[in-house]
Design a protein around this motif. Structure first.
Motif, PDB file in Angstrom:
ATOM      1  N   ASP A   1       0.759  -1.243  -0.008  1.00 16.41           N
ATOM      2  CA  ASP A   1      -0.084   0.126   0.029  1.00 16.41           C
ATOM      3  C   ASP A   1       1.075   1.235  -0.147  1.00 16.41           C
ATOM      4  N   GLY A   2       0.535   2.300  -0.935  1.00 16.16           N
ATOM      5  CA  GLY A   2       1.368   3.362  -0.889  1.00 16.16           C
ATOM      6  C   GLY A   2       2.551   3.134  -2.001  1.00 16.16           C
ATOM      7  N   SER A   3       2.429   2.134  -2.774  1.00 14.10           N
ATOM      8  CA  SER A   3       3.489   1.719  -3.656  1.00 14.10           C
ATOM      9  C   SER A   3       4.341   2.930  -4.505  1.00 14.10           C
TER      10      SER A   3
ATOM     11  N   GLU B   1      -8.071  -2.343   3.071  1.00 17.88           N
ATOM     12  CA  GLU B   1      -7.366  -1.204   3.727  1.00 17.88           C
ATOM     13  C   GLU B   1      -8.294  -0.920   4.899  1.00 17.88           C
TER      14      GLU B   1
END
Ligand code: AFP
Length: 327
Positions: A114-116, A259
């Motif tokens: 997540d947030g790559s 998420e």
């Protein structure tokens, strides 16, 4: 604190902590397999190709080579764990069946990285995992039996809950996760906020809420990564993260299954709250695997204040948005 095994509290590794909390063997094994996979994800982040994979996910978002690699690492680990029935990730188009047998097995939804899009600017990213007992993933988050995230930041840390408090582990030189903090807890009200989404698209209730926070002198802290932003709230014991419904985007951005549900489980276990602006995130019944929801998550009094602003400034107007958000 000296644990039963004569080890000081801070030498307790993840597997021992799970066993000392009477977590059943299969769930202990599953959480430890997720922890093991994180070691390979760390390696891929620090050495991997920061470019694009030449593919896109269901959202049409360009997949980074790291997204695909992290997804493959976790998928392989889960497939061979012998305790997974079904799995689902942000990078997959549909649920992947692993075993037809549901007894004693778990279904796992995860965001592998997540947030790559922050990796190439060297900001912190994370892995988020939601775990249900049996074969069904389309359940309200309140039925999760565990939630885990791993934060790849200046230090690599792992946070988990099986419904008996929220506990933080740090990765040591030997790449083992050892206990750092037990029973993380949130105050009722905070002094930091993480406002996701474009401010000019905020609806009247959200705008009123954020202005109220700013009037209280609350500080803005927003990294663009859900895992570090939630981790900051948990470790500081206070704060609120919002990614609200926006004008033109009534469901916000973040995904419910992999998420919001796991993070809401952790935050509620720490004494906080998580809402879609009207009701608890954990009570939402997902209708499809990639469902999005607005989110207000953190200190419970601040979440309640957000709901109150929305109720007063949006319901009274009977805006169609209210109908969209409920649909
Ligand atoms: P990516 O995984 O596409 O980088 O998105 C990260 C994220 O889902 C979540 O980690 C952040 O809180 C949020 O998006 C940030 O969204 P904005 O870039 O719109 O602020």
């Amino acid at each position: 604190m000296i644990s039963k095994a004569g080890k000081t509290k801070f030498q307790i590794d993840l597997r021992r902590h799970l066993r000392e909390n009477y977590v059943n063997e299969n769930l202990t094994h599953l959480i430890c397999e997720i922890a093991e996979a994180s070691k390979y994800i760390i390696h891929s982040i620090s050495t991997g190709d920061l470019g694009v994979a030449g593919t896109s996910n269901l959202y049409g978002e360009q997949q980074l080579a790291l997204d695909v690699l992290a997804d493959r690492i976790l998928r392989k680990r889960l497939e061979h764990s012998r305790v997974v029935a079904n799995m689902m990730s942000e990078e997959m188009d549909e649920i992947i069946p692993v075993s037809p047998d549901c007894d004693g097995k778990y279904s796992v939804a995860f965001d592998p990285l997540d947030g790559s899009s922050l990796v190439d600017v060297n900001l912190a990213v994370g892995t988020i995992v939601s775990i249900f007992e049996g074969c069904d993933l389309l359940q309200p988050g309140r039925r999760q039996v565990a939630a885990v995230y791993i934060l790849y930041g200046p230090r690599t840390t792992l946070v988990y809950s099986v419904g008996k408090g929220v506990h933080e582990f740090g990765m040591n030189m030997l790449r083992e996760y050892t206990l750092l903090k037990e029973n993380l807890t949130l105050q009722p009200q905070g002094n930091l906020y993480s406002p996701g989404g474009q401010r000019n698209l905020y609806t009247p209730g959200v705008e009123g809420f954020v202005s109220k926070l700013e009037g209280r002198g609350v500080k803005l802290r927003y990294s663009g990564g859900f895992v570090p932003d939630i981790n900051q709230i948990l470790l500081k014991g206070q704060g609120i993260f919002i990614y609200p419904h926006l004008q033109g985007h009534p469901l916000g951005k973040l995904r419910l299954l992999f998420e919001l549900s796991p993070m809401a489980f952790l935050i509620e276990q720490a004494g906080g709250a998580a809402s879609d602006g009207h009701r608890p995130i954990l009570d939402l019944q997902p209708k499809q695997i990639h469902e999005r929801s607005p989110v207000f998550i953190g200190c419970k009094d601040d979440v309640a204040m957000a709901e109150d602003f929305i109720r007063r400034l949006e319901n009274d107007q009977g805006s169609e948005l209210e109908v969209d958000v409920k649909s």
